[in-house]
Structures are given as C-alpha cells and as structure tokens.
Design a protein around this motif. Structure first.
Motif, mmCIF file in Angstrom:
data_model
loop_
_atom_site.group_PDB
_atom_site.id
_atom_site.type_symbol
_atom_site.label_atom_id
_atom_site.label_comp_id
_atom_site.label_asym_id
_atom_site.label_seq_id
_atom_site.Cartn_x
_atom_site.Cartn_y
_atom_site.Cartn_z
ATOM 1 N N SER A 19 1.953 -46.435 -10.724
ATOM 2 C CA SER A 19 0.557 -45.733 -10.860
ATOM 3 C C SER A 19 -0.223 -46.517 -9.794
ATOM 4 C CB SER A 19 0.116 -46.197 -12.429
ATOM 5 O OG SER A 19 -1.374 -45.670 -12.645
ATOM 6 N N HIS A 20 -0.361 -47.715 -9.730
ATOM 7 C CA HIS A 20 -1.160 -48.370 -9.074
ATOM 8 C C HIS A 20 -1.006 -47.758 -7.217
ATOM 9 C CE1 HIS A 20 -2.929 -51.112 -11.492
ATOM 10 N NE2 HIS A 20 -1.741 -51.636 -12.068
ATOM 11 N N VAL A 21 0.303 -47.802 -7.167
ATOM 12 C CA VAL A 21 0.696 -47.074 -5.737
ATOM 13 C C VAL A 21 0.168 -45.715 -5.563
ATOM 14 C CG1 VAL A 21 2.736 -46.334 -3.981
ATOM 15 C CG2 VAL A 21 2.699 -48.638 -5.446
ATOM 16 N N ILE A 22 0.446 -44.857 -6.259
ATOM 17 C CA ILE A 22 -0.034 -43.470 -6.546
ATOM 18 C C ILE A 22 -1.543 -43.300 -6.384
ATOM 19 C CG2 ILE A 22 -0.063 -41.370 -7.570
ATOM 20 C CD1 ILE A 22 2.839 -42.049 -8.562
ATOM 21 N N ASN A 23 -2.265 -44.296 -7.192
ATOM 22 C CA ASN A 23 -3.696 -44.048 -7.440
ATOM 23 C C ASN A 23 -4.682 -44.899 -6.575
ATOM 24 O OD1 ASN A 23 -3.652 -42.050 -9.203
ATOM 25 N ND2 ASN A 23 -2.844 -43.661 -10.787
ATOM 26 N N HIS A 24 -3.791 -45.979 -5.745
ATOM 27 C CA HIS A 24 -4.544 -46.873 -4.913
ATOM 28 C C HIS A 24 -5.577 -47.697 -5.734
ATOM 29 C CE1 HIS A 24 -2.657 -44.719 -1.541
ATOM 30 N NE2 HIS A 24 -3.004 -43.597 -2.042
ATOM 31 N N THR A 25 -5.100 -48.323 -6.899
ATOM 32 C CA THR A 25 -5.997 -48.901 -7.698
ATOM 33 C C THR A 25 -5.791 -50.297 -7.592
ATOM 34 O OG1 THR A 25 -4.348 -48.468 -9.450
ATOM 35 C CG2 THR A 25 -6.299 -47.108 -9.451
ATOM 36 N N ARG A 26 -4.846 -50.892 -7.073
ATOM 37 C CA ARG A 26 -4.571 -52.493 -7.033
ATOM 38 C C ARG A 26 -3.730 -52.387 -5.939
ATOM 39 N NH1 ARG A 26 -1.265 -55.387 -11.416
ATOM 40 N NH2 ARG A 26 0.373 -54.749 -9.786
ATOM 41 N N TYR A 27 -3.943 -53.685 -5.170
ATOM 42 C CA TYR A 27 -2.980 -53.977 -4.088
ATOM 43 C C TYR A 27 -1.599 -54.092 -4.601
ATOM 44 C CZ TYR A 27 -0.633 -56.677 -0.415
ATOM 45 O OH TYR A 27 0.306 -57.043 0.773
ATOM 46 N N VAL A 28 -0.633 -53.514 -3.711
ATOM 47 C CA VAL A 28 0.827 -53.473 -3.760
ATOM 48 C C VAL A 28 1.136 -53.848 -2.456
ATOM 49 C CG1 VAL A 28 2.955 -52.473 -4.516
ATOM 50 C CG2 VAL A 28 0.740 -51.865 -5.834
ATOM 51 N N SER A 29 2.402 -54.830 -2.181
ATOM 52 C CA SER A 29 2.914 -55.027 -1.217
ATOM 53 C C SER A 29 3.588 -53.863 -0.490
ATOM 54 C CB SER A 29 3.786 -56.096 -1.557
ATOM 55 O OG SER A 29 5.106 -55.665 -1.916
ATOM 56 N N ALA A 51 -2.770 -36.367 -17.149
ATOM 57 C CA ALA A 51 -2.867 -37.895 -17.443
ATOM 58 C C ALA A 51 -3.922 -38.782 -16.350
ATOM 59 C CB ALA A 51 -1.449 -38.464 -17.372
ATOM 60 N N ARG A 52 -3.804 -38.488 -15.324
ATOM 61 C CA ARG A 52 -4.688 -39.097 -14.136
ATOM 62 C C ARG A 52 -6.090 -38.950 -14.411
ATOM 63 N NH1 ARG A 52 -6.782 -38.572 -8.836
ATOM 64 N NH2 ARG A 52 -6.582 -40.340 -7.790
ATOM 65 N N SER A 53 -6.596 -37.750 -14.808
ATOM 66 C CA SER A 53 -7.915 -37.632 -15.257
ATOM 67 C C SER A 53 -8.375 -38.458 -16.234
ATOM 68 C CB SER A 53 -8.135 -36.090 -15.479
ATOM 69 O OG SER A 53 -7.555 -35.764 -16.613
ATOM 70 N N LEU A 54 -7.484 -38.582 -17.216
ATOM 71 C CA LEU A 54 -7.596 -39.576 -18.557
ATOM 72 C C LEU A 54 -7.850 -40.927 -18.144
ATOM 73 C CD1 LEU A 54 -5.420 -37.938 -21.360
ATOM 74 C CD2 LEU A 54 -7.989 -37.778 -21.073
ATOM 75 N N LYS A 55 -7.059 -41.252 -17.053
ATOM 76 C CA LYS A 55 -7.001 -42.909 -16.789
ATOM 77 C C LYS A 55 -8.367 -43.213 -15.668
ATOM 78 C CE LYS A 55 -3.169 -44.525 -15.971
ATOM 79 N NZ LYS A 55 -3.218 -45.748 -16.860
ATOM 80 N N ILE A 56 -8.531 -42.348 -15.012
ATOM 81 C CA ILE A 56 -9.487 -42.610 -14.024
ATOM 82 C C ILE A 56 -11.126 -41.991 -14.434
ATOM 83 C CG2 ILE A 56 -7.907 -42.901 -12.108
ATOM 84 C CD1 ILE A 56 -8.991 -40.353 -10.882
ATOM 85 N N ASN A 57 -11.133 -41.229 -15.527
ATOM 86 C CA ASN A 57 -12.373 -40.463 -16.064
ATOM 87 C C ASN A 57 -12.994 -39.524 -14.964
ATOM 88 O OD1 ASN A 57 -14.006 -40.042 -18.395
ATOM 89 N ND2 ASN A 57 -15.415 -41.537 -17.550
ATOM 90 N N THR A 58 -12.021 -38.762 -14.320
ATOM 91 C CA THR A 58 -12.354 -37.606 -13.581
ATOM 92 C C THR A 58 -11.475 -36.785 -13.311
ATOM 93 O OG1 THR A 58 -13.508 -37.215 -11.281
ATOM 94 C CG2 THR A 58 -12.182 -38.898 -11.470
ATOM 95 N N THR A 59 -11.771 -35.250 -13.079
ATOM 96 C CA THR A 59 -10.697 -34.529 -12.994
ATOM 97 C C THR A 59 -10.795 -33.968 -11.513
ATOM 98 O OG1 THR A 59 -12.071 -32.564 -13.771
ATOM 99 C CG2 THR A 59 -10.498 -33.753 -15.466
#
Length: 337
Positions: A19-29, A51-59
């Motif tokens: 999820s972090h890699v796809i959404n760029h929400t945290r550094y991943v090596s 699912a993504r919209s529910l997580k980041i609260n935007t569609t």
C-alpha cells in the motif's frame, strides 16, 4: 483478479508495504519498491479505487448535475468542465436531470453515495429541494454554475447577464436603431430576467420607449425564435432590430425571416447571446454576446477545488464578464433615424 495480498505474497512483503509503495504514503527502499512494482506488473494488479478513497479520504472525482439542453452553449461548457477537471487530476461524473426533480434526486443520491469530492450544479430545478438533501448527507463542497440556485455554504459562478443584455441593446442603439424589440427567454429563469433587465436599462438610458408588442417570451430554443418572428410579421409596425435572449432563438428568428422575405440585417437587425460555435457560420454571421465557456469552466473547477481544501471559507460569487462580438447581422442606420 489479483488482490493486494497476492502482490504482497509474490513480492515477499506485507500488504501495508504494498500500500505504501502504490500510494507513496511512506518511504520504502528502492529494492523493495522495485520488487513490489514488478509483482504489480506480473499480476496485472489494479488497486481498488473505493478502498483507496476510504484510506486517503478522497476519490478524485467531481459530480456534475445538468439539465439537458439543445443549446450548444451547454455542451461546450460541459466539455470544458471535463477538460478542466482532467487537468487538475480529477474525473467528472456527469448526470443529466432532464428537468425532472425525482431524477435529479436519484442522481444526487448516487453521487453522494459514491463519495464524490465535490459537486457542480447547473440545473434550476434544484431551487426548492437542494437544502433538505444536503442536510441528509452532510456538507459536500458545491459550486453553483449560472443557472442554479444561490444557496448558503455554496460558491456561485454567474454570467453577468444584466450587463450582457445591456451591451446587446446598447450596440443596436449606437448603430442608430430606435425601434428595438426583445425576445426574452422563459421569464421564470434568472438569466432571462437579467438579460431583459439589461435591455430595459439600455432603452431607458437612451430615452427610448419599449413597445410591448415587440417584447416576446421564448423558450431558449430555435422553435420559439421561429414563432416569435411569425408573430412580428403580423404587426403593422415592426421593429428595425431585435435583441434575442440567446443564439438559438436568434437562429429561429433568422430562419423565419428568410422564409418570409425579411432580410437580415437590411430589414431587421438581430443580436444574439452566448456566441455558440455555430454563430459565426450563420447567414448572416451573428452579432452576439460572447461567454467564454473555457474560462467559466476553469474558474468553476478551481473554485470547487478551493472549497474542497477549505470548507469553512466564506461563500463567494464570481461574476463572469460578457463581451460583444460584432459580425454581420446588424445594419448601421443613419444618425437621423
């Protein structure tokens, strides 16, 4: 269909890492990110937009409610709205109300259930119903475009219709016309009322009397313009010029005039409103009031984006300034007329 768990298993990482890699929400090596991206490509994985919209609260979607119209002005405006949304990284869900309040409510329910980030409204039938609907669903950032109602908590983009009606009439007066009629749109619609008020202001300012026989009400379509011309032909004394509430009615006036031997502009000058794409290709080319649909759309979308980012900001009304486009449908009379 592959799931995020399938991607995680193939890449040898957790679902949260995927999820972090796809959404760029945290550094991943870089090494892990490459493995995840390879797994995504191999499995042809498509993240769930819901699912993504529910997580980041935007569609990243806006809804637009419009009343269908044969007027090309509206199709051009909708096209420009979609383009402006796309440029901002948003998708547009377009719903046509057909002027039906029940259909409008059904579309509105669907858009709100799909969690659109904001709404663009361009439909007059919302006037007496919209407040109650939004109380049910909470505050949704909304911009009213031109033909919609003015509501608290919503921004409004309006055509300076009174000024446009004034400019159209003033141009005819400046060209030497004194016997000037007006074909209004349906007077229950605010733009029709305001354009009529602009006509009246110009006539009063010039000290000209409005002949009630030369004031007709149309429906913003070609047929009502055609019928208005037939009514004018029955009069013993006719105007030398007409201000039409939009280009579609002006087209109807010109068509009926041609069929009955009335020459435009030699016998009757006509000014339209909207500057639809067809206006320059009419015979004669139509003098009209220009509305910049690309700018209206861009301002509406930008205003909605700002409302999405700050729901507490004060309500705004943005007035779009019209301009006169001179073509061949107006004859200049001598100053003595």
């Amino acid at each position: 269909m592959a799931t995020i768990k399938d991607v995680a298993r193939l890449a040898g990482v957790s679902t949260s890492t995927v999820s972090h890699v796809i959404n760029h929400t945290r550094y991943v090596s870089e090494e892990i990110s490459t493995r995840v991206q390879a797994a995504v490509a191999q499995l042809n994985y498509a993240p769930s937009a819901v699912a993504r919209s529910l997580k980041i609260n935007t569609t990243k979607t806006f809804g637009m409610l419009v009343t269908v119209s044969t007027n090309p002005f509206f199709s051009e405006l909708v096209r420009n709205v979609e383009h402006a949304c796309y440029q901002q990284g948003y998708h547009l869900i377009l719903c046509n109300t057909e002027g039906d309040v029940e259909r409008l409510q059904s579309h509105l329910d669907l858009l709100l259930q799909r969690r659109v980030d904001g709404l663009l409204l361009m439909c007059t039938e919302t006037n007496h119903h919209i407040a109650g609907w939004f109380e049910r669903f909470g505050s949704v950032p909304t911009v009213i475009m031109d033909w919609g109602p003015i509501q608290p908590g919503m921004d409004t983009i309006q055509d300076s219709a009174e000024e446009g009606g004034y400019l159209a009439t003033r141009h005819l007066i400046d060209e030497g016309h004194r016997d000037i009629g007006c074909l209004t749109g349906p007077m229950q619609k605010l733009p029709a009322q305001q354009r009529w008020q602009g006509y009246q202001r110009a006539m009063q300012e010039a000290g000209l009397v409005v002949n009630p026989q030369w004031v007709l009400e149309g429906s913003f379509d070609c047929e009502s313009g055609y019928q208005a011309m037939l009514a004018l032909l029955q009069l013993q004394q006719r105007p030398t010029a007409m201000v039409a509430g939009n280009d579609m009615m002006a087209m109807g006036l010109i068509s009926a005039a041609a069929e009955h031997g009335v020459r435009v502009p030699d016998d009757l000058s006509i000014v339209g409103y909207d500057d639809i794409p067809f206006a320059r290709y009419m015979t004669p080319a139509l003098t009209t009031i220009h509305q910049d649909t690309a700018r209206i759309a861009a301002v509406a979308v930008q205003t909605l984006l700002e409302r999405v980012q700050d729901k507490q900001q004060a309500d705004r009304t943005v007035m779009m300034k019209p301009s006169l486009v001179q073509r061949a449908s107006v004859r200049r009379l001598s100053p003595t007329v």
